[in-house]
Scaffold this motif. Structure first.
Motif, PDB file in Angstrom:
ATOM      1  N   PRO A  47      22.678   2.486  -8.548  1.00 59.31           N
ATOM      2  CA  PRO A  47      23.321   3.766  -8.226  1.00 59.31           C
ATOM      3  C   PRO A  47      23.936   4.426  -9.458  1.00 59.31           C
ATOM      4  N   THR A  50      21.127   6.183 -11.328  1.00 53.65           N
ATOM      5  CA  THR A  50      20.789   7.408 -10.591  1.00 53.65           C
ATOM      6  C   THR A  50      21.810   8.492 -10.854  1.00 53.65           C
ATOM      7  N   ALA A 353      29.070   3.927  -6.365  1.00 56.53           N
ATOM      8  CA  ALA A 353      28.061   3.413  -7.285  1.00 56.53           C
ATOM      9  C   ALA A 353      28.559   2.243  -8.123  1.00 56.53           C
TER      10      ALA A 353
END
Length: 440
Positions: A47, A50, A353
């Motif tokens: 995460p 990303t 995240a």
């Protein structure tokens, strides 16, 4: 080294307080200094990776620097960067380093730049960079034994105590602050006729070492190797930690724990069948998912219990570094300041995240109020940050270490003698460590 002054390099040898004082002073810093440059960034698929991709345009507009962000699955990424570092021509200008796996390897080879010089240069470091905002444990974790800081802390994985509020309340068990109190509380809660257990933890070899190290960190020894880089996992303190591991896994955990990794532990806890679980903070999100977890809204969070001599929690995590071979150190440092700045670290927390290395993010009221986690969760993170210490030894053959010591720990669950197992495992691994120290 592009854009780095001789004065800045000299300042890199100064102590951290002096570095921070200079970095935060009035400066000629300009985010657009390297406009037109291009850098390459290599991070693990996660995460966090990303998030960096999603906000990459923001960095490019802020600096005028183009950044190519490559995300690679974790195991493949670790192999990729080591191969490229060793080639002397890495394709990336910023790379993610798993500190609990590759710190020693990257540091010993001096593959990354010592970023203290960059922090010290007032023309290269933004006045609001605020190095002290990174947790003390993570700052230490990102620093090599010789004092070189060759990564900037990115995110932390603290081991904490998860507990089921309802199960503890039903037996009037207080949240434990020592390992003895935790074991006693676990036995009071246990009801095997209902398949309810006081504790759940990692029993499978290799994965279980990080739970054992949580016990060891509370002793007067704390480390698994000494100052002479010799293995010391057969001391009285290490054997004490093994005894604690044995009694929790054998006497207070579900049958079959010998095969449990983190996912089996998480499932057991989510089903409401375990009262307490010590593991990484990164496993918290599914526990609060009402569609998946029977304990959503009933989970308590606390720092790990205190040991007989010290109070530390196991720490794992990653840092972002700049290869010494990069010709774009200036632009790469600008990327690190943005990627690990206060705004992006707060975004990491808000997006679920990961746990940011910066402490300020954990105090951000907007992030806290918009989170699915209770305030106790954030208080636990803040309390864990200053007491965090590396949960694995900083050695090259860390996987072999986990296999060897982990097998010994697994054997104790079946009833093997902790002292005999640790002495045998230490004797088996010692030549492996000695050989790696000679050859590296």
């Amino acid at each position: 080294m592009q854009g780095i002054t001789r004065r800045g390099a000299l300042l890199g040898t100064l102590a951290a307080p002096a570095i921070i004082e200079r970095a935060n002073a009035q400066s000629a810093f300009d985010w657009r200094r390297f406009r037109g440059e291009r850098i390459e960034v290599s991070v693990q698929t996660s995460p966090r990776g990303t998030l960096l991709q999603q906000h990459n345009r923001e960095f490019e507009e802020l600096t005028g620097i183009r950044a190519g962000v490559e995300v690679v699955p974790e195991q493949q990424h670790r192999q990729k960067i080591i191969i490229e570092y060793a080639s002397g021509r890495p394709s990336f200008d910023v790379g993610e380093v798993s500190l609990h796996v590759n710190k020693r390897q990257v540091g010993r080879a001096r593959w990354n730049t010592d970023i203290r010089a960059l922090i010290a240069d007032r023309t290269l470091t933004a006045p609001d960079f605020d190095f002290d905002d990174f947790g003390a444990g993570m700052r230490s974790y990102a620093t090599q034994a010789d004092g070189r800081m060759d990564t900037l802390p990115a995110f932390a994985d603290y081991f904490i105590l998860y507990y089921n509020k309802e199960l503890l309340a039903a037996k009037n068990v207080e949240v434990p602050t020592t390992w003895d109190a935790m074991f006693e509380g676990a036995k009071r809660i246990e009801d095997r006729s209902r398949q309810v257990y006081g504790h759940v933890g990692r029993g499978v070899k290799n994965a279980n070492v990080v739970l054992w190290s949580s016990f060891l960190l509370g002793t007067g020894q704390r480390d698994m190797i000494n100052a002479e880089r010799q293995l010391i996992t057969d001391t009285d303190e290490a054997i004490w930690a093994t005894v604690q591991y044995q009694r929790f896994l054998r006497d207070a955990s579900p049958p079959g724990s010998i095969g449990f990794n983190w996912n089996e532990c998480q499932t057991t806890f989510m089903q409401g069948r375990a009262a307490m679980w010590v593991d990484g903070i990164g496993f918290a999100a599914p526990l609060e998912n009402a569609q998946r977890s029977r304990v959503a809204g009933k989970v308590g969070y606390a720092v790990v219990p205190r040991g007989p001599a010290n109070h530390h929690c196991a720490l794992f995590g990653a840092g972002y570094g700049i290869p010494e071979a990069s010709a774009k150190k200036g632009p790469a440092w600008f990327y690190l300041q943005w990627a690990l700045g206060k705004q992006m670290q707060t975004r990491m927390l808000s997006a679920g995240a990961g746990v940011p290395a910066r402490v300020s993010a954990l105090r951000d009221e907007a992030a806290i109020s918009g989170s699915p986690f209770p305030r106790e969760f954030f208080a636990t993170l803040l309390a864990s940050a200053p007491i965090a210490r590396a949960g694995l030894p900083e050695i090259l053959p860390v996987t072999e270490f986990r296999d060897t010591i982990g097998t010994a720990l697994t054997n104790t669950i079946g009833g093997a003698d902790p002292a005999a197992e640790m002495r045998a495992a230490t004797a088996a691994f010692r030549p492996i460590l000695e050989r790696s120290e000679r050859e590296s």
